[in-house]
Write a protein that holds these residues in place. Structure first.
Motif, PDB file in Angstrom:
ATOM      1  N   ALA A 458      -3.173  -2.160   3.296  1.00  0.00           N
ATOM      2  CA  ALA A 458      -2.934  -3.760   3.128  1.00  0.00           C
ATOM      3  C   ALA A 458      -4.136  -4.601   3.503  1.00  0.00           C
ATOM      4  CB  ALA A 458      -1.715  -3.932   4.294  1.00  0.00           C
ATOM      5  N   ASN A 459      -4.977  -4.304   4.301  1.00  0.00           N
ATOM      6  CA  ASN A 459      -6.224  -4.975   4.745  1.00  0.00           C
ATOM      7  C   ASN A 459      -7.051  -4.953   3.329  1.00  0.00           C
ATOM      8  OD1 ASN A 459      -5.820  -6.056   7.257  1.00  0.00           O
ATOM      9  ND2 ASN A 459      -5.949  -3.793   8.058  1.00  0.00           N
ATOM     10  N   VAL A 460      -7.170  -3.971   2.757  1.00  0.00           N
ATOM     11  CA  VAL A 460      -7.940  -4.051   1.731  1.00  0.00           C
ATOM     12  C   VAL A 460      -7.567  -4.844   0.375  1.00  0.00           C
ATOM     13  CG1 VAL A 460      -8.617  -2.755  -0.421  1.00  0.00           C
ATOM     14  CG2 VAL A 460      -8.989  -1.525   1.805  1.00  0.00           C
ATOM     15  N   LEU A 461      -6.077  -4.736   0.357  1.00  0.00           N
ATOM     16  CA  LEU A 461      -5.569  -5.712  -0.590  1.00  0.00           C
ATOM     17  C   LEU A 461      -5.729  -7.282  -0.272  1.00  0.00           C
ATOM     18  CD1 LEU A 461      -2.167  -4.093  -1.168  1.00  0.00           C
ATOM     19  CD2 LEU A 461      -3.873  -4.245  -3.082  1.00  0.00           C
ATOM     20  N   ILE A 462      -5.512  -7.611   1.196  1.00  0.00           N
ATOM     21  CA  ILE A 462      -5.768  -8.858   1.519  1.00  0.00           C
ATOM     22  C   ILE A 462      -7.289  -9.541   1.381  1.00  0.00           C
ATOM     23  CG2 ILE A 462      -5.695 -10.407   3.742  1.00  0.00           C
ATOM     24  CD1 ILE A 462      -3.387  -8.612   4.405  1.00  0.00           C
ATOM     25  N   PHE A 463      -8.263  -8.667   1.785  1.00  0.00           N
ATOM     26  CA  PHE A 463      -9.666  -8.794   1.923  1.00  0.00           C
ATOM     27  C   PHE A 463     -10.131  -8.942   0.420  1.00  0.00           C
ATOM     28  CE2 PHE A 463     -10.291  -6.415   5.982  1.00  0.00           C
ATOM     29  CZ  PHE A 463      -9.504  -7.584   6.609  1.00  0.00           C
ATOM     30  N   GLU A 464      -9.756  -8.069  -0.570  1.00  0.00           N
ATOM     31  CA  GLU A 464     -10.065  -8.378  -2.000  1.00  0.00           C
ATOM     32  C   GLU A 464      -9.520  -9.854  -2.740  1.00  0.00           C
ATOM     33  OE1 GLU A 464     -12.226  -6.722  -3.902  1.00  0.00           O
ATOM     34  OE2 GLU A 464     -12.615  -5.400  -2.120  1.00  0.00           O
ATOM     35  N   ARG A 465      -8.278 -10.030  -1.914  1.00  0.00           N
ATOM     36  CA  ARG A 465      -7.788 -11.268  -2.693  1.00  0.00           C
ATOM     37  C   ARG A 465      -8.539 -12.458  -2.133  1.00  0.00           C
ATOM     38  NH1 ARG A 465      -4.176 -12.119  -6.857  1.00  0.00           N
ATOM     39  NH2 ARG A 465      -4.121 -14.450  -6.857  1.00  0.00           N
ATOM     40  N   ILE A 466      -8.660 -12.255  -0.842  1.00  0.00           N
ATOM     41  CA  ILE A 466      -9.807 -13.615  -0.189  1.00  0.00           C
ATOM     42  C   ILE A 466     -10.932 -13.542  -1.053  1.00  0.00           C
ATOM     43  CG2 ILE A 466     -11.099 -14.200   1.659  1.00  0.00           C
ATOM     44  CD1 ILE A 466      -8.872 -13.045   3.507  1.00  0.00           C
ATOM     45  N   ARG A 467     -11.506 -12.487  -1.480  1.00  0.00           N
ATOM     46  CA  ARG A 467     -12.932 -12.538  -2.306  1.00  0.00           C
ATOM     47  C   ARG A 467     -12.724 -13.312  -3.443  1.00  0.00           C
ATOM     48  NH1 ARG A 467     -15.443  -6.450  -1.836  1.00  0.00           N
ATOM     49  NH2 ARG A 467     -16.598  -6.609  -0.145  1.00  0.00           N
ATOM     50  N   GLU A 468     -11.556 -12.957  -4.314  1.00  0.00           N
ATOM     51  CA  GLU A 468     -11.341 -13.700  -5.330  1.00  0.00           C
ATOM     52  C   GLU A 468     -11.035 -15.239  -5.224  1.00  0.00           C
ATOM     53  OE1 GLU A 468      -8.034 -11.813  -7.412  1.00  0.00           O
ATOM     54  OE2 GLU A 468      -8.950  -9.726  -7.528  1.00  0.00           O
ATOM     55  N   GLU A 469     -10.289 -15.413  -4.186  1.00  0.00           N
ATOM     56  CA  GLU A 469     -10.104 -16.953  -3.828  1.00  0.00           C
ATOM     57  C   GLU A 469     -11.358 -17.539  -3.640  1.00  0.00           C
ATOM     58  OE1 GLU A 469      -7.400 -18.570  -4.486  1.00  0.00           O
ATOM     59  OE2 GLU A 469      -6.173 -16.660  -5.021  1.00  0.00           O
ATOM     60  N   LYS A 486      -0.975 -14.254  -1.289  1.00  0.00           N
ATOM     61  CA  LYS A 486      -0.510 -13.741  -2.386  1.00  0.00           C
ATOM     62  C   LYS A 486      -0.685 -12.224  -2.482  1.00  0.00           C
ATOM     63  CE  LYS A 486      -2.562 -17.258  -5.157  1.00  0.00           C
ATOM     64  NZ  LYS A 486      -3.493 -18.044  -6.142  1.00  0.00           N
ATOM     65  N   ALA A 487      -1.149 -11.312  -1.291  1.00  0.00           N
ATOM     66  CA  ALA A 487      -1.126 -10.119  -1.235  1.00  0.00           C
ATOM     67  C   ALA A 487       0.099  -9.727  -0.520  1.00  0.00           C
ATOM     68  CB  ALA A 487      -2.280  -9.697  -0.361  1.00  0.00           C
ATOM     69  N   LEU A 488       0.988 -10.624   0.001  1.00  0.00           N
ATOM     70  CA  LEU A 488       2.163 -10.132   0.858  1.00  0.00           C
ATOM     71  C   LEU A 488       3.159  -9.351  -0.172  1.00  0.00           C
ATOM     72  CD1 LEU A 488       3.506 -10.078   3.562  1.00  0.00           C
ATOM     73  CD2 LEU A 488       4.636 -12.303   2.654  1.00  0.00           C
ATOM     74  N   SER A 489       3.519  -9.967  -1.377  1.00  0.00           N
ATOM     75  CA  SER A 489       4.507  -9.135  -2.178  1.00  0.00           C
ATOM     76  C   SER A 489       4.041  -7.803  -2.127  1.00  0.00           C
ATOM     77  CB  SER A 489       4.567 -10.034  -3.377  1.00  0.00           C
ATOM     78  OG  SER A 489       3.584 -10.319  -4.245  1.00  0.00           O
ATOM     79  N   ALA A 490       2.346  -7.416  -2.825  1.00  0.00           N
ATOM     80  CA  ALA A 490       2.049  -6.364  -3.179  1.00  0.00           C
ATOM     81  C   ALA A 490       2.006  -5.256  -2.175  1.00  0.00           C
ATOM     82  CB  ALA A 490       0.580  -6.451  -3.688  1.00  0.00           C
ATOM     83  N   ILE A 491       1.891  -5.745  -0.893  1.00  0.00           N
ATOM     84  CA  ILE A 491       1.917  -5.081   0.336  1.00  0.00           C
ATOM     85  C   ILE A 491       3.332  -4.552   0.672  1.00  0.00           C
ATOM     86  CG2 ILE A 491       1.628  -5.100   2.862  1.00  0.00           C
ATOM     87  CD1 ILE A 491      -0.743  -6.893   2.442  1.00  0.00           C
TER      88      ILE A 491
END
Length: 553
Positions: A458-469, A486-491
């Motif tokens: 879950a943290n990987v998804l969040i951090f990668e999303r922050i990178r994109e933003e 934006k990562a919440l739904s995928a998690i």
């Protein structure tokens, strides 16, 4: 803007602290376990200096719940037993014979004299002297049939009655056999559980396998033979009228009679009626005691029905011998001196104190309805269990260190926040396992190792999303906020599907599979909590204090 309400922050920290405090006793496992055992012994036997000192090893105000260790971690005994359900058919026929006999005797003028004939164990053959009265005999015996009270046997009766020449033949119906098999295994399962609980073992696994088998796993017990001694004795207690006594082991017995050896008098045999007056199933209590001569004995007490039958028989048969049999052996055959209306009595014999205590335990737990055949038995030593624990520790530590290193190398400071949440996650998992009293097995350790690997997903998804933003030239605060949103739904999608799998494994599996499912399911819950709430709280707290213009993830 990043913002978390104060009450939410307090609640998150309270949950984390509470989980870690609940998990703390597992860090001092042996000390807490000894303290718990000592406190339990004090409640049963009272205080002694040794017990008081042992109980004081762990403070009263601290939580004392532990994660129980399963058979493969603690060592113990494993048995797979098959219930001999066919044994019950013969006992059922023996119990039905007095009803059939009395019913046909009342119509003696129509059916003539009656005589029980040799037959298979699961049927009764009754010969009548007036075959022309067969229809009346069949009508009377069929009137004894009872409807089966199960869903599968709805509309069926428990017995089938037919006539062949001058014989009335009574057998159990197929629906009753199926119901009896299921009832017998369920009863055996419950009695095995009660017997093991009487001994005070910790967290046994007692489960039904298939139609007629029982899996028994007891951690901490010395050997499989010791476990068999606890549960293997049928302990079927019956009270039967005595017909004669002799020394011939091959003496002929009539129909409805059987030969039973004396338990404490070698070479002595009793001819007794096969149908008992009262059985151990009607016992409500049995306690070790001493007779009037100071020898070990067992006091017993019947329920209302048993007390009435016992009292009526002793009233009508004063001066006659009465055999008390245990598993087909006569342990005592006293002469009835007077009417015994209270439904209580004493079993005497050449017992030691230990034997009388064990007999009382077996009788109090109840008689096994049928014998058990042990198909598989294993003893797992504590050394093997310790090897499993050590291997599990190594696997967990290696996985933990690898994940911590990867997250720090990949995400820097944000990876350290994820690592802190991962440590909290494992603490919360052990706290939950302690609270619910779960049993940890080797597959359960595998579930924890898997949880460690999955916890950072879950943290990987969040951090990668922050990178994109951050690449879209948004400010760091907005990038962090959008990354979590934006990562919440995928998690949630990923973890809900895995949690459903864990629930199915728990519902459909048994033993080790359930242990894996429990740790996996609870690990998913703690992982989602720490990823969504704990890491976010850490990041927000750091951001509010530092107010960086740019961030690197």
């Amino acid at each position: 803007m990043l913002q978390i309400d104060t009450w939410k922050r307090v609640l998150i920290w309270l949950v984390c602290i509470g989980g870690l405090v609940l998990a703390l006793p597992n860090a001092f496992y042996t000390r807490v376990e000894q303290s718990n055992d000592a406190r339990a012994a004090i409640e049963l036997r009272g205080e002694t200096p040794e017990l008081t000192a042992t109980a004081a090893q762990w403070p009263d105000f601290m939580p004392s719940s532990l994660v129980n260790l399963g058979l493969d971690l603690r060592g113990g005994a494993h048995l797979l037993a098959e219930v001999k359900v066919s044994d019950v058919y013969a006992a059922r026929m023996d119990a039905m014979w007095p009803e059939i006999r009395n019913s046909l005797r009342d119509a003696r003028d129509t059916v003539g004299t009656i005589r029980k004939q040799p037959s298979k164990p699961d049927e009764i053959r009754v010969k009548i002297s007036q075959p022309e009265g067969m229809s009346r005999a069949l009508e009377l015996v069929r009137g004894l049939a009872r409807p089966i009270q199960t869903l599968t046997g709805a509309g069926s009766n428990d017995i089938e009655v037919r006539g062949e020449g001058d014989e009335v033949i009574v057998t159990l119906s197929e629906a009753e056999r199926l119901a009896t098999d299921d009832r017998t295994v369920r009863q055996a399962l419950e009695i095995v559980r009660r017997r093991i609980d009487e001994v005070g073992t910790r967290e046994p696994t007692i489960q039904r396998q298939g139609a007629d088998r029982i899996l028994i796993q007891v951690p901490g017990i010395g050997s499989a033979s010791e476990l068999k001694e606890i549960i293997g004795t049928t302990a079927q207690l019956t009270f039967n009228p005595v017909i004669s006594r002799g020394t011939d082991a091959n003496a002929r017995v009539g129909v409805g009679e059987k030969l039973a050896p004396s338990l404490d008098q070698e070479g002595v045999f009793y001819t007794i009626e096969a149908a008992p007056v009262v059985t151990g199933e009607e016992l409500v209590d049995a306690q070790p005691a001493f007779d009037q001569n100071g020898r070990p004995a067992v006091n017993f007490r019947f329920n209302t029905s048993g007390a009435r039958k016992f009292g009526d028989y002793t009233r009508d048969n004063v001066g006659a011998p009465f055999a008390i049999t245990l598993d087909g052996e006569v342990i005592s055959a006293p002469v009835i001196q007077s009417h015994i209306p209270g439904g209580s009595g004493i079993i005497t014999g050449n017992f030691t104190v230990e034997e009388s205590t064990n007999l009382a335990v077996l009788l109090r737990a109840g008689a096994l309805p049928a014998g058990l055949e042990f198909l598989e038995e294993r003893t797992i030593g504590p050394e093997l269990g310790q090897d499993s624990i050590d291997a599990g520790k190594v696997a967990t530590v290696v996985a933990f260190v690898a994940v911590l290193g990867f997250m720090w190398a990949s995400y820097g400071l944000f990876g350290i926040f994820a690592n802190i949440a991962l440590i909290v996650n494992v603490g919360l998992l052990f706290g939950l396992l302690s609270v619910i009293g779960a049993t940890l097995t080797l597959p359960g350790i595998a579930g924890i190792v898997l949880t460690v690997g999955m916890a950072v997903d879950a943290n990987v998804l969040i951090f990668e999303r922050i990178r994109e933003e951050l690449k879209t030239a948004k400010g760091p605060a907005r990038a962090i906020e959008l990354g979590y949103e934006k990562a919440l739904s995928a998690i949630l999608d990923a973890n809900i599907t895995t949690f459903i799998t864990a629930v199915i494994l728990f519902a459909m599996g048994s033993g080790p599979v359930r242990g894996f499912a429990i740790t996996l399911g609870l690990g998913i819950l703690t992982s989602v909590f720490t990823a969504i709430f704990v890491t976010r709280l850490l990041v927000v707290t750091w951001f509010e204090r530092r107010r960086p213009k740019t961030i690197e993830v």
